[in-house]
Design a protein around this motif. Structure first.
Motif, PDB file in Angstrom:
ATOM      1  N   ARG A 294       7.021  -4.466  -0.851  1.00  0.00           N
ATOM      2  CA  ARG A 294       6.280  -3.323  -1.384  1.00  0.00           C
ATOM      3  C   ARG A 294       5.149  -3.783  -2.279  1.00  0.00           C
ATOM      4  NH1 ARG A 294       9.788   0.479  -4.343  1.00  0.00           N
ATOM      5  NH2 ARG A 294      11.243  -1.246  -4.605  1.00  0.00           N
ATOM      6  N   ALA A 295       5.369  -4.882  -3.021  1.00  0.00           N
ATOM      7  CA  ALA A 295       4.306  -5.411  -3.880  1.00  0.00           C
ATOM      8  C   ALA A 295       3.129  -5.876  -3.023  1.00  0.00           C
ATOM      9  CB  ALA A 295       4.846  -6.558  -4.736  1.00  0.00           C
ATOM     10  N   HIS A 298       1.116  -3.032  -1.740  1.00  0.00           N
ATOM     11  CA  HIS A 298       0.163  -2.432  -2.675  1.00  0.00           C
ATOM     12  C   HIS A 298      -1.058  -3.328  -2.858  1.00  0.00           C
ATOM     13  CE1 HIS A 298      -1.671  -0.429  -6.004  1.00  0.00           C
ATOM     14  NE2 HIS A 298      -1.609  -1.525  -6.709  1.00  0.00           N
ATOM     15  N   THR A 302      -2.297  -9.047  -6.401  1.00  0.00           N
ATOM     16  CA  THR A 302      -1.412  -8.856  -7.539  1.00  0.00           C
ATOM     17  C   THR A 302      -0.030  -9.411  -7.228  1.00  0.00           C
ATOM     18  OG1 THR A 302      -2.642  -6.828  -7.918  1.00  0.00           O
ATOM     19  CG2 THR A 302      -0.709  -7.161  -9.267  1.00  0.00           C
TER      20      THR A 302
ATOM     21  N   PHE B  91       2.001  -2.105 -10.339  1.00  0.00           N
ATOM     22  CA  PHE B  91       2.293  -1.487  -9.044  1.00  0.00           C
ATOM     23  C   PHE B  91       2.599  -0.011  -9.277  1.00  0.00           C
ATOM     24  CE2 PHE B  91       3.421  -5.988  -8.582  1.00  0.00           C
ATOM     25  CZ  PHE B  91       2.549  -6.319  -7.565  1.00  0.00           C
ATOM     26  N   PRO B  92       1.635   0.869  -8.965  1.00  0.00           N
ATOM     27  CA  PRO B  92       1.766   2.270  -9.372  1.00  0.00           C
ATOM     28  C   PRO B  92       2.910   3.008  -8.690  1.00  0.00           C
ATOM     29  CG  PRO B  92      -0.136   1.977  -7.936  1.00  0.00           C
ATOM     30  CD  PRO B  92       0.385   0.619  -8.235  1.00  0.00           C
ATOM     31  N   ASN B  93       3.291   2.565  -7.467  1.00  0.00           N
ATOM     32  CA  ASN B  93       4.344   3.275  -6.744  1.00  0.00           C
ATOM     33  C   ASN B  93       5.732   2.739  -7.035  1.00  0.00           C
ATOM     34  OD1 ASN B  93       2.324   4.781  -5.511  1.00  0.00           O
ATOM     35  ND2 ASN B  93       2.091   3.241  -3.898  1.00  0.00           N
ATOM     36  N   MET B  94       5.823   1.878  -8.023  1.00  0.00           N
ATOM     37  CA  MET B  94       7.150   1.386  -8.407  1.00  0.00           C
ATOM     38  C   MET B  94       7.413   1.791  -9.845  1.00  0.00           C
ATOM     39  SD  MET B  94       7.406  -2.384  -6.844  1.00  0.00           S
ATOM     40  CE  MET B  94       6.419  -2.873  -5.459  1.00  0.00           C
TER      41      MET B  94
END
Lengths: 420, 237
Positions: A294-295, A298, A302, B91-94
């Motif tokens: 998931r990182a 995004h 980062t 990480f905005p969605n976490m």
């Protein structure tokens, strides 16, 4: 038609849609996972699926051939082997495609990668149907080749389909004295409307069979026109036709078909797919590796600042997506045994539908792909059952257009990320 | 004092355009060094090159005695050089908790991680209240705190901070800089990139002034703060 029949018909359509929908969902997950990390559509994904079907077929033919057994009598672990081989094959190809076709283009414009994906897809389609080296023969002609060749083949029935919810309505010993193609039972049999009946009987080994030969279970379908009662000793026509003396005195049972047949293969497809989807859900949302995926999804940059090996995560994502496609590819020909040549339009359409499922659900969103898969199958099956079969593909793409107009980022997709 | 990071003649290009024209800088063990300069001077590019996100066209970057200019970004993090990216690099969605977990991604010493998490939450008590919240819903200041806390959990030997005060209210800026001092006092070396030259020079031991891809001035932070050139250009008086 009676209301019970209509309801039964509806439920049957629903079951078929759920079974095929879960296969769409498995393939759609591959599109969505790759889009999630790399933000591009891997057009070769549907060809990975096709590779999976052909790998399953070839492995099944070769293994049963080498063992010298009929596929229906293959032990369960043969199916397991075939399944694992398909996964290994697809995962390897998925990894290699990413490593050698896409990774060198990591910094290149999006369009270059897209064109490369189409190129890889065409390559797989066309190499797949080259005339191949024979790896198994039956009756003097090739039964399986590598590459797979340009003729469609039938997937061996490694797992024989059967209806799970038949009702046993009578058991006994077959009465004697029938003529060929008919049987006589030792009891009355009530025939209900809208049901099918079949008689299973235990066939002893033939007299000239080698010692140790086992008796087998044979099936006769009951041919009846009208509901009513068939008295004991009355002749019952059956298909296939058997000699009277072959069935005389054998143990039998009569099985009545259910209003809504539940088939083994459908159950296998749905439970298998849902199991994999739950596993994927746990992997993505509950594990460290999933968090890394998931990182990367995004922001690759980062993510790398967290010490995440982003290339490894991307490779893993391809392997995972390909393995899910392989699982679908193993299950699909068990339901639809005719496996067409790799460049056949039917595969392109199937891949497109899975892709549409991913887009409808919101590309990049794991739950969206699952939702989209089921939705596409539901609209396809109910549309073709109740409106018109010819338009079955139209519903799917019609739904796509509708979703793109009303919710361009898909049903569960996040709206365009706001720039602050 | 020994040099922990030594950058020599670093050149970075974006296509045909040279963004850094051969800069050299040194960060010694235990220091806070700041790199100040106006917008577009090449500060962030310098950090990106050090972190391995942007490849250097030429020059060397030596960290802890090893040349890291050809190493992958994730390998650099594992060697102890950690960057807290600019402003919204969370990480905005976490959730906040998941973001912090990712900070400790490379570590497996669970007991130590728990201790470091306590320490980080001690410095940023606001985050403790927001652990289950999506990082994207935090205020700018809270996101900055999260990015710094996350970087601390990576247990850096050298922490690169990219514009920690960007877009924040003056009070929060004060808090952030206080915490930068505390992080440094507990043994972490810091390379700080800032547009807010006044604050940066206050907390730093030494500083470099970057202008259009070149180091134009360097020295003791106090001396630079009182030098005419720097005062006129960056401190506004």
């Amino acid at each position: 038609m009676g209301i019970r029949i209509r309801v039964a018909d509806f439920v049957q359509t629903l079951i078929a849609a759920i079974a095929v929908g879960s296969l769409y969902a498995l393939v759609a997950l591959g599109y969505t996972l790759v889009y999630g990390v790399l933000k591009f559509i891997n057009f070769a994904h549907s060809d990975i699926f096709v590779l999976g079907t052909w790998t399953s077929l070839t492995a099944a033919v070769v293994i049963t051939n080498k063992m010298g057994i009929e596929p229906e009598h293959a032990p369960w672990w043969v199916a397991m082997c075939v399944f694992l081989l398909a996964i290994a094959m697809c995962a390897t190809f998925g990894y290699c495609i990413e490593r050698f076709a896409y990774r060198p283009l990591r910094g290149a414009p999006r369009l270059n990668v897209l064109i490369t994906a189409i190129g890889v897809s065409l390559l797989l389609q066309n190499v797949g149907q080259l005339p191949g080296k024979t790896v198994a023969e039956s009756g003097g002609s090739p039964a399986a080749t590598i590459p797979f060749g340009a003729i469609p083949r039938n997937m061996p029935a490694l797992i024989e389909d059967r209806v799970l919810n038949e009702t046993s309505v009578a058991e006994g010993t077959m009465a004697g004295g029938s003529k060929r193609g008919t049987v006589k039972l030792d009891q009355n049999l009530t025939i209900e409307a809208e049901r099918q009946y079949r008689i299973e009987y235990v066939k002893p080994p033939a007299a000239d069979a080698p010692a140790g030969a086992q008796s087998s279970i044979e099936t006769l379908n009951v041919v009846v026109a009208e509901p009513g009662t068939i008295a004991a000793g009355e002749e019952i026509s059956t298909q296939p036709r058997r000699n009277a003396k072959d069935v005389e005195g054998t143990k039998y049972r009569v099985l009545r078909s259910p209003l809504v047949p539940i088939r083994l293969i459908d159950v296998l497809i749905v439970t298998g797919s849902i199991g994999l989807m739950i596993g994927l859900q746990i992997l993505v949302f509950k594990t460290k590796l999933g968090r890394a995926m998931r990182a990367v999804s995004h922001s690759v940059e980062t993510a790398s600042l967290m010490g995440i090996n982003t290339n490894a995560v991307i490779s893993f994502t391809f392997v995972l997506g390909s393995a899910l496609a392989a699982a679908a590819a193993f299950l699909y020909p068990l339901k639809y045994p005719l496996v067409n040549q790799t460049a056949h339009g039917i595969w392109v359409l199937l891949g497109l539908k899975a892709f549409v499922a991913a887009v409808v659900g919101g590309i990049g969103n794991v739950r969206g792909a699952v939702l989209g898969g089921f939705l596409i199958a539901l609209i396809e099956f109910f549309g073709s059952r109740y409106v018109s079969t010819e338009l079955r593909d139209v519903y799917v793409f019609g739904l796509l257009i509708l979703v793109l107009l009303l919710r361009p980022s898909g049903l569960l997709g996040s709206t365009a990320r706001e720039k602050v | 004092m020994s040099a922990l990071l030594e950058v020599k003649d670093l050149v970075v290009k974006y296509g045909a355009i040279e963004a850094l024209h051969g800069i050299s800088l040194t960060v010694n063990q235990g220091e806070i060094v700041s790199l100040i300069g106006s917008n577009g001077a090449g500060k962030t590019t310098t950090l990106r090159a050090i972190s391995g996100i942007r490849r250097a066209a030429s020059g060397s970057i030596v960290f802890n005695g090893a040349d890291i200019s050809r190493q992958a970004a994730h390998a650099i993090v594992r060697s102890g050089l950690v960057q807290s990216p600019e402003g919204r690099g969370v990480f905005p969605n976490m959730t906040v908790a998941e973001n912090l977990d990712l900070g400790a991604f490379i570590r497996n010493d669970h007991a130590e991680i728990a201790k470091d998490l306590e320490r980080a939450l001690g410095l940023f008590p606001r985050l403790r209240e927001r652990m289950g919240q999506m990082a994207g819903t935090l205020s700018g200041g809270e996101q900055q705190m999260l990015a710094m806390a996350r970087a601390m959990l990576t247990k850096p030997r050298l922490l690169l901070l990219d514009e920690p005060s960007l877009g924040l209210a003056p009070q929060i800026v004060q808090t952030i800089f206080k915490i930068i001092r505390e992080i440094n006092a507990s043994g972490t070396t810091i390379l700080l990139v800032e547009q807010n030259a006044r604050m940066a020079l206050q907390v730093s031991h030494r500083a470099y002034v970057l202008e259009t891809g070149k180091i134009v001035n360097q020295g003791d932070a106090k001396e630079l703060a009182s030098s005419d050139v720097v005062r006129k250009a960056y401190l506004g008086h």
